[in-house]
Design a protein around this motif. Structure first.
Motif, PDB file in Angstrom:
ATOM      1  N   TYR A  94       0.805  -1.219   0.000  1.00  0.00           N
ATOM      2  CA  TYR A  94       0.000   0.000   0.000  1.00  0.00           C
ATOM      3  C   TYR A  94       0.843   1.276   0.000  1.00  0.00           C
ATOM      4  CZ  TYR A  94      -3.391  -3.555   0.741  1.00  0.00           C
ATOM      5  OH  TYR A  94      -4.121  -4.693   0.574  1.00  0.00           O
ATOM      6  N   TYR A  98      13.342  -2.721  -4.395  1.00  0.00           N
ATOM      7  CA  TYR A  98      12.021  -3.363  -4.426  1.00  0.00           C
ATOM      8  C   TYR A  98      12.176  -4.862  -4.117  1.00  0.00           C
ATOM      9  CZ  TYR A  98       7.819  -5.443  -6.498  1.00  0.00           C
ATOM     10  OH  TYR A  98       6.694  -6.196  -6.725  1.00  0.00           O
ATOM     11  N   ARG A  99      11.754  -5.288  -2.938  1.00  0.00           N
ATOM     12  CA  ARG A  99      11.871  -6.668  -2.447  1.00  0.00           C
ATOM     13  C   ARG A  99      13.331  -7.154  -2.523  1.00  0.00           C
ATOM     14  NH1 ARG A  99       7.318  -5.188  -1.479  1.00  0.00           N
ATOM     15  NH2 ARG A  99       5.449  -6.485  -1.589  1.00  0.00           N
ATOM     16  N   TYR A 146      -1.713   5.234  -2.106  1.00  0.00           N
ATOM     17  CA  TYR A 146      -2.264   4.076  -2.814  1.00  0.00           C
ATOM     18  C   TYR A 146      -3.773   4.250  -2.984  1.00  0.00           C
ATOM     19  CZ  TYR A 146      -1.669  -0.840  -4.230  1.00  0.00           C
ATOM     20  OH  TYR A 146      -1.568  -2.020  -4.935  1.00  0.00           O
ATOM     21  N   ARG A 156      -6.494  -6.076   3.448  1.00  0.00           N
ATOM     22  CA  ARG A 156      -5.701  -7.308   3.348  1.00  0.00           C
ATOM     23  C   ARG A 156      -6.573  -8.537   3.619  1.00  0.00           C
ATOM     24  NH1 ARG A 156      -0.058  -6.571   2.803  1.00  0.00           N
ATOM     25  NH2 ARG A 156       0.157  -8.822   2.859  1.00  0.00           N
ATOM     26  N   SER A 191       2.118 -12.763  -2.172  1.00  0.00           N
ATOM     27  CA  SER A 191       2.505 -12.649  -3.587  1.00  0.00           C
ATOM     28  C   SER A 191       3.593 -13.667  -3.908  1.00  0.00           C
ATOM     29  CB  SER A 191       3.084 -11.262  -3.876  1.00  0.00           C
ATOM     30  OG  SER A 191       2.157 -10.259  -3.589  1.00  0.00           O
ATOM     31  N   ASN A 207       6.315  -7.911  -9.125  1.00  0.00           N
ATOM     32  CA  ASN A 207       5.750  -7.190 -10.259  1.00  0.00           C
ATOM     33  C   ASN A 207       6.898  -6.834 -11.198  1.00  0.00           C
ATOM     34  OD1 ASN A 207       3.093  -7.241  -9.335  1.00  0.00           O
ATOM     35  ND2 ASN A 207       3.377  -5.412  -8.084  1.00  0.00           N
ATOM     36  N   PRO A 249       1.538  -4.850 -12.918  1.00  0.00           N
ATOM     37  CA  PRO A 249       1.053  -5.800 -11.900  1.00  0.00           C
ATOM     38  C   PRO A 249       1.071  -7.235 -12.448  1.00  0.00           C
ATOM     39  CG  PRO A 249      -0.529  -4.015 -12.235  1.00  0.00           C
ATOM     40  CD  PRO A 249       0.482  -3.910 -13.341  1.00  0.00           C
ATOM     41  N   TRP A 253      -2.268  -8.950 -12.908  1.00  0.00           N
ATOM     42  CA  TRP A 253      -3.034  -8.662 -14.124  1.00  0.00           C
ATOM     43  C   TRP A 253      -2.555  -9.571 -15.260  1.00  0.00           C
ATOM     44  CZ3 TRP A 253      -2.213  -7.083 -19.132  1.00  0.00           C
ATOM     45  CH2 TRP A 253      -3.344  -6.639 -19.830  1.00  0.00           C
ATOM     46  N   GLU A 258      -3.799 -13.047 -14.688  1.00  0.00           N
ATOM     47  CA  GLU A 258      -5.252 -13.137 -14.920  1.00  0.00           C
ATOM     48  C   GLU A 258      -5.555 -13.250 -16.417  1.00  0.00           C
ATOM     49  OE1 GLU A 258      -7.639 -10.621 -12.453  1.00  0.00           O
ATOM     50  OE2 GLU A 258      -9.444 -11.088 -13.594  1.00  0.00           O
ATOM     51  N   LYS A 304      -6.051 -17.483 -13.179  1.00  0.00           N
ATOM     52  CA  LYS A 304      -6.702 -17.091 -11.915  1.00  0.00           C
ATOM     53  C   LYS A 304      -7.819 -18.083 -11.551  1.00  0.00           C
ATOM     54  CE  LYS A 304      -8.775 -13.194  -9.513  1.00  0.00           C
ATOM     55  NZ  LYS A 304      -9.098 -11.769  -9.557  1.00  0.00           N
ATOM     56  N   HIS A 333      -7.075 -13.451  -5.790  1.00  0.00           N
ATOM     57  CA  HIS A 333      -5.934 -12.637  -6.221  1.00  0.00           C
ATOM     58  C   HIS A 333      -4.984 -13.520  -7.022  1.00  0.00           C
ATOM     59  CE1 HIS A 333      -2.760  -9.744  -6.306  1.00  0.00           C
ATOM     60  NE2 HIS A 333      -3.447  -8.887  -5.563  1.00  0.00           N
ATOM     61  N   ALA A 334      -4.752 -13.123  -8.278  1.00  0.00           N
ATOM     62  CA  ALA A 334      -4.009 -13.984  -9.198  1.00  0.00           C
ATOM     63  C   ALA A 334      -2.532 -14.140  -8.846  1.00  0.00           C
ATOM     64  CB  ALA A 334      -4.152 -13.441 -10.622  1.00  0.00           C
ATOM     65  N   GLU A 341       8.976 -14.060  -6.082  1.00  0.00           N
ATOM     66  CA  GLU A 341       9.261 -13.251  -4.902  1.00  0.00           C
ATOM     67  C   GLU A 341       9.534 -14.173  -3.723  1.00  0.00           C
ATOM     68  OE1 GLU A 341       7.945 -11.140  -1.468  1.00  0.00           O
ATOM     69  OE2 GLU A 341       6.233 -10.819  -2.808  1.00  0.00           O
TER      70      GLU A 341
HETATM   71  N1  EPU Z   1      -4.953  -7.327 -10.363  1.00  0.00           N
HETATM   72  C1  EPU Z   1      -5.522  -8.172 -11.312  1.00  0.00           C
HETATM   73  N2  EPU Z   1      -6.007  -9.389 -10.911  1.00  0.00           N
HETATM   74  C2  EPU Z   1      -5.970  -9.790  -9.605  1.00  0.00           C
HETATM   75  C3  EPU Z   1      -5.432  -8.912  -8.638  1.00  0.00           C
HETATM   76  C4  EPU Z   1      -4.909  -7.693  -9.030  1.00  0.00           C
HETATM   77  O1  EPU Z   1      -5.578  -7.850 -12.484  1.00  0.00           O
HETATM   78  O2  EPU Z   1      -6.397 -10.924  -9.331  1.00  0.00           O
HETATM   79  C5  EPU Z   1      -4.348  -6.052 -10.817  1.00  0.00           C
HETATM   80  C6  EPU Z   1      -5.251  -4.852 -10.624  1.00  0.00           C
HETATM   81  O3  EPU Z   1      -5.067  -4.014 -11.744  1.00  0.00           O
HETATM   82  C7  EPU Z   1      -4.677  -4.162  -9.389  1.00  0.00           C
HETATM   83  C8  EPU Z   1      -3.207  -4.479  -9.546  1.00  0.00           C
HETATM   84  O4  EPU Z   1      -3.160  -5.797 -10.104  1.00  0.00           O
HETATM   85  O5  EPU Z   1      -4.939  -2.807  -9.386  1.00  0.00           O
HETATM   86  C9  EPU Z   1      -2.402  -4.439  -8.275  1.00  0.00           C
HETATM   87  O6  EPU Z   1      -2.965  -5.348  -7.328  1.00  0.00           O
HETATM   88  P1  EPU Z   1      -2.765  -5.145  -5.763  1.00  0.00           P
HETATM   89  O7  EPU Z   1      -3.168  -3.779  -5.372  1.00  0.00           O
HETATM   90  O8  EPU Z   1      -3.392  -6.277  -5.050  1.00  0.00           O
HETATM   91  O9  EPU Z   1      -1.181  -5.177  -5.568  1.00  0.00           O
HETATM   92  P2  EPU Z   1      -0.071  -6.166  -6.116  1.00  0.00           P
HETATM   93  O10 EPU Z   1       0.877  -5.346  -6.937  1.00  0.00           O
HETATM   94  O11 EPU Z   1      -0.633  -7.386  -6.748  1.00  0.00           O
HETATM   95  C10 EPU Z   1       1.555  -5.681  -4.143  1.00  0.00           C
HETATM   96  C11 EPU Z   1       2.433  -6.486  -3.225  1.00  0.00           C
HETATM   97  C12 EPU Z   1       1.611  -7.088  -2.092  1.00  0.00           C
HETATM   98  C13 EPU Z   1       0.900  -5.980  -1.366  1.00  0.00           C
HETATM   99  C14 EPU Z   1       0.004  -5.220  -2.361  1.00  0.00           C
HETATM  100  C15 EPU Z   1      -0.739  -4.045  -1.748  1.00  0.00           C
HETATM  101  C16 EPU Z   1       4.194  -7.313  -4.685  1.00  0.00           C
HETATM  102  C17 EPU Z   1       4.789  -8.497  -5.369  1.00  0.00           C
HETATM  103  N3  EPU Z   1       3.096  -7.538  -3.993  1.00  0.00           N
HETATM  104  O12 EPU Z   1       0.676  -6.602  -4.768  1.00  0.00           O
HETATM  105  O13 EPU Z   1       2.506  -7.707  -1.208  1.00  0.00           O
HETATM  106  O14 EPU Z   1       0.090  -6.480  -0.308  1.00  0.00           O
HETATM  107  O15 EPU Z   1       0.845  -4.701  -3.423  1.00  0.00           O
HETATM  108  O16 EPU Z   1       0.117  -2.987  -1.624  1.00  0.00           O
HETATM  109  O17 EPU Z   1       4.751  -6.231  -4.787  1.00  0.00           O
HETATM  110  C18 EPU Z   1       3.518  -9.789  -0.741  1.00  0.00           C
HETATM  111  O18 EPU Z   1       4.576  -9.271  -1.085  1.00  0.00           O
HETATM  112  O19 EPU Z   1       3.445 -10.987  -0.326  1.00  0.00           O
HETATM  113  C19 EPU Z   1       2.309  -9.012  -0.822  1.00  0.00           C
HETATM  114  C20 EPU Z   1       1.135  -9.528  -0.544  1.00  0.00           C
END
Ligand code: EPU
Length: 338
Positions: free
Chosen positions: A130, A163-164, A195, A223, A238, A242, A272, A275, A278, A283, A296-297, A333
Motif C-alpha cells: 500500500y 524493491y523486495r 495508494y 488485506r 505474492s 511485479n 502488476p 493482471w 489473470e 486465476k 488474487h491472481a 518473490e
Molecule cells: N490485479 C488483477 N487481478 C488480480 C489482482 C490484481 O488484475 O487478481 C491487478 C489490478 O489491476 C490491481 C493491480 O493488479 O490494481 C495491483 O494489485 P494489488 O493492489 O493487489 O497489488 P499487487 O501489486 O498485486 C503488491 C504487493 C503485495 C501488497 C500489495 C498491496 C508485490 C509483489 N506484492 O501486490 O505484497 O500487499 O501490493 O500494496 O509487490 C507480498 O509481497 O506478499 C504481498 C502480498
C-alpha cells in the motif's frame, strides 16, 4: 539448546508443506545464536534461518539445520520531540510490532499492517504494501556475522534496499543472521495515502481528517478481504514480483493490450503481475493439489496436500504462460529452498 532431528516443517511454513528438516533448533537469545554458530553442527552443513516461513517454498526435505528465529524484545533507544528509535528483536511477530507502534503513537508503519512474518525477515526482502516499504523507517540492522561470530550493525545505506531486495538476499546471503532491527518512527501523524485503493477504503469510514489508527484499520480490512488467510488455505502472499519493463516495450504491448496497467518506477514501468496472470486464464485454476487463488491472481495456494514440487511446477507453468502471451519474464518473490 535442543536440536531436534527429522523435524516436520508443516507448521513452520505458511504454504503448509510437510517437508522435513534433518535438524531444527529454536534460538531465543544472541548468546544461544553465537554458541550455535561456533558449534560443529552449524559448521558441518547448510543452514537456513526461518521466521514464520511466510515467504518460503520448500521444494522437498531440507537436508540441513533450520534455525527458528525466536529472539524477542522491544526497547526505545532514542527519543526526541519529533521521533523515536525503537530496537525490536528479529523473532517478534511483525504485525504485533506494527500494532504496538500505532497504540503507542509512533507513526509510519501503518501501511504495513498484517504483513505475515517476523521482524527479522522484514529487511531481508524489504517488505512493502500500500505505497510504503519498510526501508523508509529503518535506522539500522543488527546481526551476527557468521564468519567471525561477531555482532555487526549495518546502517540503512549499507543494507542496499530495493524493491523486495536487500544486501541480506545478495552479498550477505548465508553470512549474516539478523538479530534485531532499529526503526526510526515519527511522533507526528504523517499518513501515506498514496495508494488509490487504500484512500478509497479509508474514505468509506472517515468523514473528517483520518488518523493513523483509521489507516491501520483500513489496511487490515483490505488485506483480509483480498489475501487468503494461510490458516484456511496455505499460501505465501505474492508469489511473483511485479515485473519492470522499459517504456518502449510498454508502448508496444499497449498496441495489443490497450488496457494493460503500468506504474512509473524510476525510468521503468512496473506492471502488476496479477493482471498478467489473470489474462493468461490461470486465476482461480487448480493444478493437482495446488492452484491460483480466485481472489488474487498473484497468490498460489495449497488446497491441502500439495507438495512443494507441485507448487513449484505450477509456478513454472505460469511463468511460461505469461512469457508466451506477453514476452515478459516473471521472477519469484518467494524464496524457493531446494
Ligand atoms: N490485479 C488483477 N487481478 C488480480 C489482482 C490484481 O488484475 O487478481 C491487478 C489490478 O489491476 C490491481 C493491480 O493488479 O490494481 C495491483 O494489485 P494489488 O493492489 O493487489 O497489488 P499487487 O501489486 O498485486 C503488491 C504487493 C503485495 C501488497 C500489495 C498491496 C508485490 C509483489 N506484492 O501486490 O505484497 O500487499 O501490493 O500494496 O509487490 C507480498 O509481497 O506478499 C504481498 C502480498
Amino acid at each position: 539448546m535442543n536440536i531436534l532431528r527429522n523435524f516436520s516443517l508443516k507448521k513452520y511454513n505458511t504454504f503448509g508443506i510437510d517437508a522435513k528438516a534433518a535438524r531444527f533448533v529454536s534460538v531465543a537469545s544472541i548468546d544461544d545464536l553465537r554458541q550455535l554458530i561456533g558449534s560443529s553442527i552449524y559448521k558441518s552443513g547448510k543452514s537456513l534461518v526461518l521466521g514464520c516461513g511466510s515467504n518460503i517454498l520448500f521444494r522437498g526435505d531440507f537436508n540441513g539445520l533450520i534455525i527458528s528465529m525466536d529472539i524477542k524484545g522491544m526497547k526505545m533507544v532514542e527519543i526526541t520531540d519529533r521521533h523515536v528509535i525503537l530496537e525490536v528483536g528479529a523473532g517478534e511477530i511483525w504485525h504485533d510490532f506494527v500494532e504496538a507502534c500505532v497504540k503507542n503513537k509512533y507513526y509510519g508503519l501503518e501501511n504495513l499492517a498484517l504483513i505475515p512474518g517476523k521482524v527479522g525477515a522484514a529487511p531481508v526482502q524489504n517488505i512493502g504494501a500500500y505505497g510504503a516499504e519498510q526501508d523508509e523507517f529503518v535506522y539500522s540492522v543488527i546481526g551476527i556475522d557468521t564468519a567471525s561470530n561477531e555482532e555487526r550493525e549495518l546502517s540503512k545505506e549499507e543494507c542496499k534496499f530495493g524493491y523486495r531486495e536487500s544486501i541480506f538476499k545478495n552479498t550477505l546471503s548465508g553470512d549474516f543472521i539478523i538479530t534485531s532491527v532499529k526503526y526510526k518512527l515519527n511522533k507526528q501523524e504523517t499518513l501515506n495515502l498514496s495508494y488509490k485503493e487504500l484512500e478509497q477504503e479509508i474514505s468509506k469510514f472517515v468523514v473528517v481528517e483520518p488518523s493513523a489508527e483509521a489507516l491501520f484499520n483500513a489496511v487490515c480490512r483490505l488485506r483480509k478481504r483480498i489475501l487468503c488467510d494461510p490458516l484456511n488455505l496455505g499460501n505465501a502472499g505474492s508469489f511473483f514480483k511485479n515485473p519492470e519493463i522499459n517504456e518502449d516495450t510498454f508502448e508496444s504491448l499497449k498496441e495489443s493490450f490497450s488496457d494493460i496497467p503500468g506504474y512509473e518506477s524510476g525510468d521503468r514501468i512496473k506492471i502488476p503481475a496479477a493482471w498478467l496472470i489473470e489474462q493468461t486464464g490461470w486465476k482461480g485454476k487448480r493444478y493437482g493439489n495446488a492452484g491460483v487463488s480466485a481472489r488474487h491472481a498473484l497468490v498460489l495456494v495449497n488446497f491441502g496436500n500439495a507438495t512443494g514440487q507441485e507448487i513449484y511446477d505450477l509456478s513454472e507453468q505460469i511463468i511460461a504462460s505469461v512469457d508466451d502471451l506477453f514476452g515478459i519474464q516473471l521472477d519469484r518473490e518467494v524464496n524457493v529452498v531446494e
